[in-house]
Each structure stands twice: as structure tokens, then as C-alpha cells.
Design an enzyme around this catalytic site. Structure first.
Site, PDB file in Angstrom:
ATOM      1  N   THR A 139       1.006  -1.057  -0.082  1.00 42.87           N
ATOM      2  CA  THR A 139       0.166  -0.210  -0.069  1.00 42.87           C
ATOM      3  C   THR A 139       0.920   1.299  -0.063  1.00 42.87           C
ATOM      4  O   THR A 139       1.796   1.453   0.613  1.00 42.87           O
ATOM      5  CB  THR A 139      -1.086  -0.020   1.323  1.00 42.87           C
ATOM      6  OG1 THR A 139      -1.656  -0.999   1.548  1.00 42.87           O
ATOM      7  CG2 THR A 139      -1.574   1.256   1.260  1.00 42.87           C
ATOM      8  N   ARG A 154     -13.662  -7.313  -0.733  1.00 37.99           N
ATOM      9  CA  ARG A 154     -13.094  -7.466   0.434  1.00 37.99           C
ATOM     10  C   ARG A 154     -12.199  -5.910   0.679  1.00 37.99           C
ATOM     11  O   ARG A 154     -11.907  -5.335  -0.415  1.00 37.99           O
ATOM     12  CB  ARG A 154     -11.675  -8.466   0.169  1.00 37.99           C
ATOM     13  CG  ARG A 154     -10.663  -8.597   1.343  1.00 37.99           C
ATOM     14  CD  ARG A 154      -9.386  -7.857   1.044  1.00 37.99           C
ATOM     15  NE  ARG A 154      -8.601  -7.827   1.894  1.00 37.99           N
ATOM     16  CZ  ARG A 154      -7.591  -6.967   2.233  1.00 37.99           C
ATOM     17  NH1 ARG A 154      -7.161  -6.158   1.239  1.00 37.99           N
ATOM     18  NH2 ARG A 154      -6.757  -7.210   3.364  1.00 37.99           N
ATOM     19  N   THR A 174       0.747  -0.184   6.387  1.00 32.29           N
ATOM     20  CA  THR A 174       0.806  -1.018   5.232  1.00 32.29           C
ATOM     21  C   THR A 174       0.812  -2.267   5.654  1.00 32.29           C
ATOM     22  O   THR A 174       1.745  -2.784   6.656  1.00 32.29           O
ATOM     23  CB  THR A 174       2.016  -0.551   4.252  1.00 32.29           C
ATOM     24  OG1 THR A 174       1.879  -1.438   3.177  1.00 32.29           O
ATOM     25  CG2 THR A 174       3.403  -0.412   4.906  1.00 32.29           C
ATOM     26  N   GLY A 175       0.515  -3.415   5.014  1.00 33.67           N
ATOM     27  CA  GLY A 175       0.492  -4.735   5.438  1.00 33.67           C
ATOM     28  C   GLY A 175      -0.545  -5.556   5.306  1.00 33.67           C
ATOM     29  O   GLY A 175      -1.493  -5.043   4.479  1.00 33.67           O
ATOM     30  N   ASN A 176      -0.848  -6.371   5.929  1.00 28.05           N
ATOM     31  CA  ASN A 176      -2.092  -7.261   5.862  1.00 28.05           C
ATOM     32  C   ASN A 176      -3.073  -6.620   6.737  1.00 28.05           C
ATOM     33  O   ASN A 176      -3.198  -6.357   7.746  1.00 28.05           O
ATOM     34  CB  ASN A 176      -1.903  -8.647   6.632  1.00 28.05           C
ATOM     35  CG  ASN A 176      -3.197  -9.744   6.469  1.00 28.05           C
ATOM     36  OD1 ASN A 176      -4.080  -9.318   6.518  1.00 28.05           O
ATOM     37  ND2 ASN A 176      -2.843 -10.814   5.981  1.00 28.05           N
TER      38      ASN A 176
END
Length: 306
Positions: free
Chosen positions: A146, A173, A196-198
Site C-alpha cells: 500500500t 474485500r 501498510t501490510g495485511n
């Protein structure tokens, strides 16, 4: 305490070109919102980046769905879109929505309808490369990069985020990027943070708001990033859950920046009054201790992460 008038920080090496382009907006025009729009749009328009905007990997049905958000730390107004299809610049739509007191977070067909009615450019967002990868590797690509940016001008802070989300995700999603408090938060009286990440892992702890809360409680911005991240990871571990990659960027009201990650290395881009030429830095996590250094030419030439 030193006061920095202009500063900007962004996730990932892919932000570098856009940050260079935002120089005049930030340092000459003193316009943090314009700087964020310039820099993030550059990433959104680049087909070489496969987790943001045009060129982003599609969902499981082969359709690119984008999420974006913007928050003004002076007014506390924010705008966000989720599951937006066929619109060239999601961040521009989020910025437009931030001027509203209601209906400022739109998703799916409603978000697209608003964008079209307000004259935002329509575009087929699936690039040839992303389409090819979709056909060949639908189950094997799970990275997520992201683009998050925070900018400070002479009067306050703003934050912007844009992503196409997890590759080949279930249609509809939505991750943390457009969710206020999780993927982003901004208060010019305190500071701003973005993640940023999961996205599912980030939302379990409302990480961006946590960072700003720690700054408000008196922590310096670097310590706030580390504390928010590692307390969150410890809580998930206690619950029997192992989180995926998560990285945070933040800036306090004085223009000082902080970064934390659970990855071995996390690149970010930064510029300010003393260093107006945007440069890539690397945050390395060595057994829970953050080591931040400017990226050298060898690292820049070898990095293939975004």
C-alpha cells in the site's frame, strides 16, 4: 525544540518519483494536500506497481478494486472509497469526499457513481501484465504494498493512502487502507500515522490511531510507532494468532518522523526542510530493534520488493 515547517514521509521505494514531483507543491506552494495528490497519483498511474491503482492485481474475478483515503489533520475531515472500480485516481475521489460532512465514505457501485457524476476520469484499471499474472498465478501472489503518505506544511498535517488490496482477493474485500483509525489517522495538534501490510491484521488493533494516541500521551514519534506495533503483535500472539507483515510510518506535529516494522527490512521515502531532495531510507528490524539508514546505491539497485 526544533520545528520543521515542511516534511513528507511515504511507504515503499515506489513513492520516490512522486515525492520528487511533489517538491514544488510542498516547499514552494506550501500546500500539503496538493503534494499528497501529486505524489500518490504518480504511484496510482504507474503500471509497474502491482498493488496500487492502474496495474494493480485484480480480485478473484479478474476485476481491479481500489481503496483510498485522505484526512486533513486541521479540520479532522476525511474521505474514503472502497471497492472502487474503473476510476483512474482513487485518492482524488477520497480527497473530494473529505470536503463532505456526510456521505464521506463510499464503497462499490455508490463510490463509482459518485466519481462519474463528479467528473473523475474513468479508466480500465487492469493492465496487460496484471491480467497475465491473474491467468497464470491466481493463487501464488500474496504480497501487499500500500502507498501511504503523510505531509506537513506551515499550517498542519494531512495523510493519504491508496491501494488495490490483496492480489486476487474475494470480490468486495476491503482492508485497512480506507478505514479511519486503522489504515490512517491524522490530527494536526498531535501527529499522523498510516499502516501498510495485511489489512485484517492491522484492523485488529486500529494501529494508526494507537500511534497517534501514544504521541499524545507524550512518547516521541519513533517510540510511539514501535510501542503500537509490538504491543499489537504481542496481543495477537497471546490470542494464538500470528500476524503477517505490518509496517507503520508516522509524523508528529513538529515534523519529526518515525517508522516501525515486523519485516526484516522496510523501505520508505522522506524529505523535509533540511533534506528537500526526497530519498529512500531502510528500516531494518533486528530482533525487535529498529535500525534506520539511508539506502545506498547497492541497496537501491538490488531491491525488487515494489
Amino acid at each position: 525544540m526544533e520545528y520543521i515547517k515542511h516534511a513528507m514521509i511515504a511507504t515503499w521505494k515506489m513513492s520516490l518519483d512522486g515525492m520528487h514531483q511533489a517538491y514544488e507543491d510542498l516547499f514552494v506552494k506550501d500546500d500539503r494536500k496538493a503534494a499528497l495528490l501529486t505524489a500518490i497519483t504518480d504511484v496510482e498511474n504507474n503500471p509497474d506497481y502491482h498493488y496500487v491503482g492502474y496495474g494493480g492485481f485484480p480480485n478473484a474475478c479478474g476485476i481491479v478494486e481500489t481503496d483510498a483515503s485522505y484526512m486533513d489533520g486541521n479540520t479532522m475531515q476525511f474521505g474514503a472509497v472502497a471497492g472502487l472500480r474503473d476510476i483512474a485516481s482513487p485518492i482524488a475521489v477520497a480527497m473530494e469526499l473529505s470536503g463532505k460532512t456526510k456521505d464521506c465514505f463510499l464503497c462499490g457501485e455508490g463510490a463509482k457513481q459518485y466519481a462519474v457524476e463528479h467528473g473523475f476520469e474513468s479508466k480500465e484499471m487492469l493492465s496487460n501484465y496484471a491480467c497475465q499474472q491473474y491467468k497464470q498465478h491466481r493463487k501464488s501472489i500474496m504480497e501487499h504494498d500500500t502507498v501511504c503518505m503523510i505531509a506537513k506544511d506551515s499550517v498542519g498535517l494531512s495523510c493519504g493512502v491508496s491501494t488495490s488490496g490483496l492480489p486476487f482477493k474475494h470480490p468486495g474485500r476491503v482492508g485497512d487502507s480506507p478505514v479511519i483509525g486503522s489504515g490512517f489517522y491524522c490530527d494536526s495538534l498531535v501527529g499522523s500515522a498510516a499502516a501498510t501490510g495485511n489489512g485484517e491484521d492491522v484492523m485488529r488493533g486500529c494501529l494508526s490511531f494507537s500511534v497517534v494516541s501514544f504521541i499524545k500521551a507524550g512518547m516521541d514519534v519513533q517510540k510511539a510507532c514501535e510501542t503500537a506495533l509490538f504491543e499489537h503483535l504481542d496481543r495477537l500472539k497471546t490470542a494464538g494468532y500470528k500476524a503477517g507483515d505490518i509496517s507503520l510510518i508516522a509524523m508528529d506535529r513538529y515534523g519529526r518522523c518515525g517508522v516501525a516494522t515486523d519485516m526484516k527490512q522496510f523501505p520508505f521515502v522522506m524529505m523535509d526542510d533540511k533534506h528537500p531532495d526526497a530519498s529512500v531510507y531502510v528500516c531494518r528490524n533486528e530482533n525487535g530493534t529498529m535500525h534506520i539508514q539511508k539506502a545506498d546505491e547497492q541497496w537501491l539497485s538490488s531491491w525488487q520488493g515494489d
